[in-house]
Design a protein around this motif. Structure first.
Motif, PDB file in Angstrom:
ATOM      1  N   SER A  94       0.833  -1.210   0.000  1.00 52.73           N
ATOM      2  CA  SER A  94       0.000   0.000   0.000  1.00 52.73           C
ATOM      3  C   SER A  94       0.870   1.264   0.000  1.00 52.73           C
ATOM      4  CB  SER A  94      -0.940  -0.011   1.200  1.00 52.73           C
ATOM      5  OG  SER A  94      -0.189   0.121   2.371  1.00 52.73           O
TER       6      SER A  94
ATOM      7  N   ARG B 182       0.633   7.321   3.291  1.00 52.88           N
ATOM      8  CA  ARG B 182      -0.433   8.330   3.329  1.00 52.88           C
ATOM      9  C   ARG B 182       0.134   9.713   3.599  1.00 52.88           C
ATOM     10  NH1 ARG B 182      -5.008   8.214   7.536  1.00 52.88           N
ATOM     11  NH2 ARG B 182      -4.458  10.368   7.943  1.00 52.88           N
TER      12      ARG B 182
ATOM     13  N   GLN C 232      -1.186   8.076  -1.039  1.00 56.63           N
ATOM     14  CA  GLN C 232      -2.639   8.292  -0.875  1.00 56.63           C
ATOM     15  C   GLN C 232      -2.810   9.651  -0.247  1.00 56.63           C
ATOM     16  OE1 GLN C 232      -4.805   5.351   1.530  1.00 56.63           O
ATOM     17  NE2 GLN C 232      -2.894   4.217   1.520  1.00 56.63           N
TER      18      GLN C 232
END
Ligand code: UDP
Ligand code: MG
Length: 220
Positions: A2, A5, A34
């Motif tokens: 992932s 962030r 993200q």
């Protein structure tokens, strides 16, 4: 794997003329992170609050904190930094003087392990008086022994490890401009030509600026 962030913290005081363009430019970014956008509405009175609320309702990457009275940009940023949970955060003005497109270069430094990445105003389009005030401030800060990188503002990316230390500081010392005082963190500077405000005039009055300058210099 992932993506990390990145929290983008945007203080907003009466920026309805700038918000659509700002969000349009943010939505066109293609970054290896993200993005979570945290707007702090500093008691706007021009419709910014309603615009942001509506936007946050259908886009879950956007969250909004509404301050019931005007606290000023510094307090608004501080509030958001306290609640940020990203792997890094970046502070960005709403008037497009902090071009969102610069984030790509800032993130590239962070990915290489730099913990503080500061946007440097290599060229600024501010009125002459404002530039003169900034020049005087940075020279005085230098003479007082404050290590503030000249011609930089709050547009900076900060790794969460630095954010944690920042949050633990008592309020008067807890100012973004001071994090370059600290040793031990890797820093980088990304130069950019600072554009003029897209719409409207500075939300800082002369007395706001003097108070801010004085508050910073008192910490020397
Ligand atoms: N701002 C704020 N509260 C204030 C003054 C400014 O939240 O009391 C926000 C403003 O909406 C903008 C950012 O802080 O997103 C920087 O303000 P401005 O552009 O007026 O400052 P300048 O560029 O003149 O230093
Ligand atoms: Mg501005």
């Amino acid at each position: 794997m992932s993506l990390p962030r990145l929290d983008i913290i945007i203080p907003v005081r009466n920026e309805i003329a700038n918000l659509p363009c700002l969000f349009d430019r943010l939505s066109h970014l293609r970054l290896p992170a993200q993005l979570q956008i945290l707007c702090i509405d500093d008691a706007s009175t021009d419709g910014s609050t309603a615009w942001l609320r509506e936007r946050a309702e259908y886009d879950d990457r956007i969250s909004l904190i509404h301050l019931a009275r005007r606290h000023g940009k510094e307090a608004a940023l501080d509030h958001a930094i306290q609640v940020s949970t990203g792997d890094a955060l970046v502070c960005m003005d709403a008037d497009l003087q902090d071009p969102p497109e610069l984030l790509a270069a800032m993130l590239a430094h962070w990915e290489r392990g730099t913990q503080i990445v500061i946007a440097h105003r290599a060229h600024r389009n501010d009125p002459l008086l404002r530039r003169l005030a900034a020049w005087t401030f940075y020279r005085t800060a230098g003479l007082c022994g404050l290590r503030i990188v000249p011609d930089t503002g709050d547009y900076r990316l900060i790794d969460r490890r630095v954010v944690r230390v920042f949050r633990a500081l008592p309020r008067p010392k807890r100012h973004l401009r001071f994090i370059t005082q600290w040793r031990g963190y890797e820093e980088a500077v990304v130069p950019y030509p600072r554009p003029a405000r897209q719409a409207g005039t500075s939300r800082y009055s002369t007395s706001d600026l003097l108070k801010l300058g004085w508050a910073l210099l008192r910490q020397a």
